[in-house]
Scaffold this active site. Structure first.
Site, PDB file in Angstrom:
ATOM      1  N   ASP A  49       3.450 -62.627  51.451  1.00 28.30           N
ATOM      2  CA  ASP A  49       4.281 -62.920  52.609  1.00 28.30           C
ATOM      3  C   ASP A  49       5.516 -62.178  52.652  1.00 28.30           C
ATOM      4  O   ASP A  49       6.338 -61.957  51.651  1.00 28.30           O
ATOM      5  CB  ASP A  49       4.514 -64.574  52.554  1.00 28.30           C
ATOM      6  CG  ASP A  49       5.340 -64.957  53.762  1.00 28.30           C
ATOM      7  OD1 ASP A  49       4.546 -64.854  54.852  1.00 28.30           O
ATOM      8  OD2 ASP A  49       6.519 -65.429  53.699  1.00 28.30           O
ATOM      9  N   TYR A  54      13.702 -60.057  56.380  1.00 27.19           N
ATOM     10  CA  TYR A  54      14.005 -60.062  54.743  1.00 27.19           C
ATOM     11  C   TYR A  54      14.867 -58.665  54.556  1.00 27.19           C
ATOM     12  O   TYR A  54      14.119 -57.714  54.461  1.00 27.19           O
ATOM     13  CB  TYR A  54      12.948 -60.626  53.830  1.00 27.19           C
ATOM     14  CG  TYR A  54      12.248 -61.677  54.192  1.00 27.19           C
ATOM     15  CD1 TYR A  54      12.960 -62.595  55.059  1.00 27.19           C
ATOM     16  CD2 TYR A  54      10.903 -61.847  53.778  1.00 27.19           C
ATOM     17  CE1 TYR A  54      12.163 -64.036  55.348  1.00 27.19           C
ATOM     18  CE2 TYR A  54      10.546 -63.215  53.831  1.00 27.19           C
ATOM     19  CZ  TYR A  54      10.821 -64.282  54.494  1.00 27.19           C
ATOM     20  OH  TYR A  54      10.438 -65.405  54.919  1.00 27.19           O
ATOM     21  N   SER A 211       9.341 -72.299  50.260  1.00 29.94           N
ATOM     22  CA  SER A 211      10.552 -72.712  49.490  1.00 29.94           C
ATOM     23  C   SER A 211       9.778 -74.241  48.576  1.00 29.94           C
ATOM     24  O   SER A 211      10.445 -75.311  48.774  1.00 29.94           O
ATOM     25  CB  SER A 211      11.825 -73.312  49.908  1.00 29.94           C
ATOM     26  OG  SER A 211      12.479 -71.916  50.270  1.00 29.94           O
ATOM     27  N   ALA A 214      12.479 -75.695  46.782  1.00 30.35           N
ATOM     28  CA  ALA A 214      13.695 -75.626  47.468  1.00 30.35           C
ATOM     29  C   ALA A 214      14.741 -74.759  46.795  1.00 30.35           C
ATOM     30  O   ALA A 214      15.860 -74.971  46.647  1.00 30.35           O
ATOM     31  CB  ALA A 214      14.422 -77.302  47.332  1.00 30.35           C
ATOM     32  N   LYS A 221      17.576 -76.228  37.566  1.00 25.63           N
ATOM     33  CA  LYS A 221      18.621 -75.262  36.750  1.00 25.63           C
ATOM     34  C   LYS A 221      20.062 -75.449  37.391  1.00 25.63           C
ATOM     35  O   LYS A 221      20.947 -74.957  36.821  1.00 25.63           O
ATOM     36  CB  LYS A 221      18.146 -73.841  36.981  1.00 25.63           C
ATOM     37  CG  LYS A 221      18.091 -73.313  38.424  1.00 25.63           C
ATOM     38  CD  LYS A 221      17.087 -72.379  38.644  1.00 25.63           C
ATOM     39  CE  LYS A 221      17.856 -70.892  38.386  1.00 25.63           C
ATOM     40  NZ  LYS A 221      16.821 -69.829  38.782  1.00 25.63           N
TER      41      LYS A 221
HETATM   42  P1  NDP Z   1      11.199 -71.361  45.837  1.00 23.33           P
HETATM   43  O1  NDP Z   1      11.660 -72.673  46.573  1.00 23.33           O
HETATM   44  O2  NDP Z   1      10.027 -71.671  44.862  1.00 23.33           O
HETATM   45  O3  NDP Z   1      12.241 -70.628  45.211  1.00 23.33           O
HETATM   46  C1  NDP Z   1      12.273 -69.477  44.406  1.00 23.33           C
HETATM   47  C2  NDP Z   1      13.348 -69.079  43.631  1.00 23.33           C
HETATM   48  O4  NDP Z   1      13.564 -70.110  42.631  1.00 23.33           O
HETATM   49  C3  NDP Z   1      13.088 -67.901  42.720  1.00 23.33           C
HETATM   50  O5  NDP Z   1      13.088 -66.770  43.457  1.00 23.33           O
HETATM   51  C4  NDP Z   1      14.028 -67.960  41.774  1.00 23.33           C
HETATM   52  O6  NDP Z   1      15.465 -67.875  42.012  1.00 23.33           O
HETATM   53  C5  NDP Z   1      13.998 -69.620  41.340  1.00 23.33           C
HETATM   54  N1  NDP Z   1      12.988 -69.851  40.519  1.00 23.33           N
HETATM   55  C6  NDP Z   1      11.442 -69.852  40.829  1.00 23.33           C
HETATM   56  N2  NDP Z   1      10.868 -70.304  39.912  1.00 23.33           N
HETATM   57  C7  NDP Z   1      11.463 -70.524  38.635  1.00 23.33           C
HETATM   58  C8  NDP Z   1      11.166 -71.025  37.554  1.00 23.33           C
HETATM   59  N3  NDP Z   1       9.941 -71.286  37.027  1.00 23.33           N
HETATM   60  N4  NDP Z   1      12.567 -71.361  36.811  1.00 23.33           N
HETATM   61  C9  NDP Z   1      13.687 -71.045  37.192  1.00 23.33           C
HETATM   62  N5  NDP Z   1      13.967 -70.538  38.359  1.00 23.33           N
HETATM   63  C10 NDP Z   1      12.702 -70.512  39.300  1.00 23.33           C
HETATM   64  O7  NDP Z   1      10.539 -70.376  47.000  1.00 23.33           O
HETATM   65  P2  NDP Z   1      11.479 -69.408  47.965  1.00 23.33           P
HETATM   66  O8  NDP Z   1      12.564 -70.127  48.540  1.00 23.33           O
HETATM   67  O9  NDP Z   1      11.613 -67.943  47.338  1.00 23.33           O
HETATM   68  O10 NDP Z   1      10.277 -69.221  49.315  1.00 23.33           O
HETATM   69  C11 NDP Z   1       8.906 -68.804  49.004  1.00 23.33           C
HETATM   70  C12 NDP Z   1       8.618 -67.863  50.098  1.00 23.33           C
HETATM   71  O11 NDP Z   1       8.611 -68.342  51.231  1.00 23.33           O
HETATM   72  C13 NDP Z   1       9.600 -66.786  50.221  1.00 23.33           C
HETATM   73  O12 NDP Z   1       9.370 -65.759  49.488  1.00 23.33           O
HETATM   74  C14 NDP Z   1       9.105 -66.508  51.791  1.00 23.33           C
HETATM   75  O13 NDP Z   1       8.144 -65.638  51.446  1.00 23.33           O
HETATM   76  C15 NDP Z   1       8.841 -67.591  52.482  1.00 23.33           C
HETATM   77  N6  NDP Z   1       9.906 -68.301  52.993  1.00 23.33           N
HETATM   78  C16 NDP Z   1       9.721 -68.364  54.504  1.00 23.33           C
HETATM   79  C17 NDP Z   1      10.893 -68.941  55.138  1.00 23.33           C
HETATM   80  C18 NDP Z   1      10.514 -69.024  56.573  1.00 23.33           C
HETATM   81  O14 NDP Z   1      11.701 -69.349  57.487  1.00 23.33           O
HETATM   82  N7  NDP Z   1       9.431 -69.070  57.177  1.00 23.33           N
HETATM   83  C19 NDP Z   1      11.829 -69.343  54.586  1.00 23.33           C
HETATM   84  C20 NDP Z   1      12.118 -69.319  53.297  1.00 23.33           C
HETATM   85  C21 NDP Z   1      11.014 -68.759  52.461  1.00 23.33           C
HETATM   86  P3  NDP Z   1      16.679 -67.106  41.030  1.00 23.33           P
HETATM   87  O15 NDP Z   1      15.944 -66.751  39.805  1.00 23.33           O
HETATM   88  O16 NDP Z   1      17.327 -66.213  41.945  1.00 23.33           O
HETATM   89  O17 NDP Z   1      17.494 -68.560  41.017  1.00 23.33           O
END
Ligand code: NDP
Length: 322
Positions: A49, A54, A211, A214, A221
């Protein structure tokens, strides 16, 4: 990996997929993206995605380079983009929104950045109150007719807006939206479970949910502060830190995370895996888009289905009550 139909369409998407918001071009360079895609493909992920908004298009550039380097057959995976926010810091009026002009030009630009001939999924990233919905439906239908897009959808539209788009398309014999991309996780449930309920039934909408953790809150964490290098610590994402933690809303959510963490500890499993597995229980979820800034996170999250047997009815009730 299990595969689910994208709503009532014939497209089979992996129940876990991978996205690039925040991460690609900021925390993840092309080399790491390539490695992550390798891990995803080995696990059976077939949907990646992205969006024009982005990193102002640079996330698509990184994804395009990584996909090219991997050199997998184009018919073995799906790639998406989204239109609405544009790629410019100070966009001109024609460089944002859902007008026929921007939808059409943004698609061509995304194809170039991603180095692909067509987008499998193309989303309207938000609804555009300044453009008649019919104009956007026509623009998406035209892109499908031109072979540049296979399925179009919406992201964070209201059920009413989706209904309007769907009914306009049906009335004019155009292609209706196939999927919505909403937020859905243990802390954010209302729109998905209540507002969208009738449209899942009526239109067979597929969903690519975002997300699932979240933004990392559901890993636990942030319970003892903001770890260095984490999403909430990043420059440019101060608004997210405030929203996630430094606000009444954030604090109330952190209390819930602490309670959820207690259950995860009792079950002897990570909260991340439990939170992702919980999303899988909902049959209206077609695919959960995972996010990761490190390969270890991706590897852990890919193992989330292992936690499914722990989610007995009683555990689901306890999680739900929080
Ligand atoms: P998550 O809620 O799963 O957050 C991901 C983030 O959480 C990671 O980048 C990392 O951040 C942290 N993380 C993930 N797994 C772990 C773990 N096992 N242990 C510790 N930290 C962890 O998903 P996203 O918010 O990234 O959303 C996923 C996808 O959804 C996006 O990439 C995008 O493609 C889509 N999206 C779409 C939106 C829309 O409006 N349509 C809005 C938002 C997202 P870190 O290491 O930096 O702390």
């Amino acid at each position: 990996m299990k595969y689910r139909n994208l709503g009532k369409s014939g497209l089979k998407v992996s129940e876990l997929s991978f996205g690039s918001w925040v991460t690609f071009n900021k925390q993840v360079d092309t080399k790491l993206a390539e490695k992550m895609f390798g891990t995803c493909l080995d696990a059976g992920i077939n949907f990646f995605d992205n969006a024009e908004g982005y990193e102002r298009g640079q996330s698509e550039v990184v994804m395009g380079k990584a996909l090219k380097a991997l050199d997998k057959p184009r018919d073995s995976y799906c790639v998406s983009s989204k239109v609405f926010f544009g790629t410019k810091e100070k966009p001109l009026p024609t460089q944002i929104g859902l007008s026929r002009k921007h939808v059409s030009e943004a698609c061509d630009q995304a194809l170039k950045r991603l180095q692909v001939d067509y987008l499998d999924l193309y989303f309207c990233h938000r609804a555009d109150p300044d453009t008649p919905i019919g104009e956007t439906v026509w623009a998406m239908h035209n892109l499908i007719s031109q072979g540049k897009v296979l399925y179009w959808g919406t992201s964070e539209w209201t059920a009413e807006e989706i209904t309007e788009a769907y009914e306009f398309a049906e009335k004019h014999h155009l292609t209706p939206p196939t999927m919505e991309q909403p937020q859905y996780n243990l802390l954010d449930r209302k729109r998905f479970e209540i507002e969208y309920k009738p449209i899942f039934k009526k239109f067979g909408m597929g969903t690519t949910i975002w997300s699932p953790l979240a933004s990392g809150a559901l890993t636990g964490k942030y319970l003892d502060g903001v770890p260095k290098g984490s999403r909430a610590s990043l420059e440019g994402y101060e608004w997210l830190k405030k929203y996630m933690i430094d606000s009444d809303r954030g604090q109330a959510r952190m209390k819930k995370v602490a309670e959820l963490m207690n259950i995860a500890e009792e079950l002897g499993e990570s909260l991340s895996k439990i939170a992702i597995a919980w999303c899988l229980l909902n049959e209206n979820v077609s695919t959960i888009i995972l996010g990761a800034s490190k390969i270890e996170q991706l590897e852990e999250n890919l193992k989330a289905p292992e936690a499914l047997p722990l989610l007995t009815e009683e555990v689901q009730k306890r999680l739900g009550s929080i």
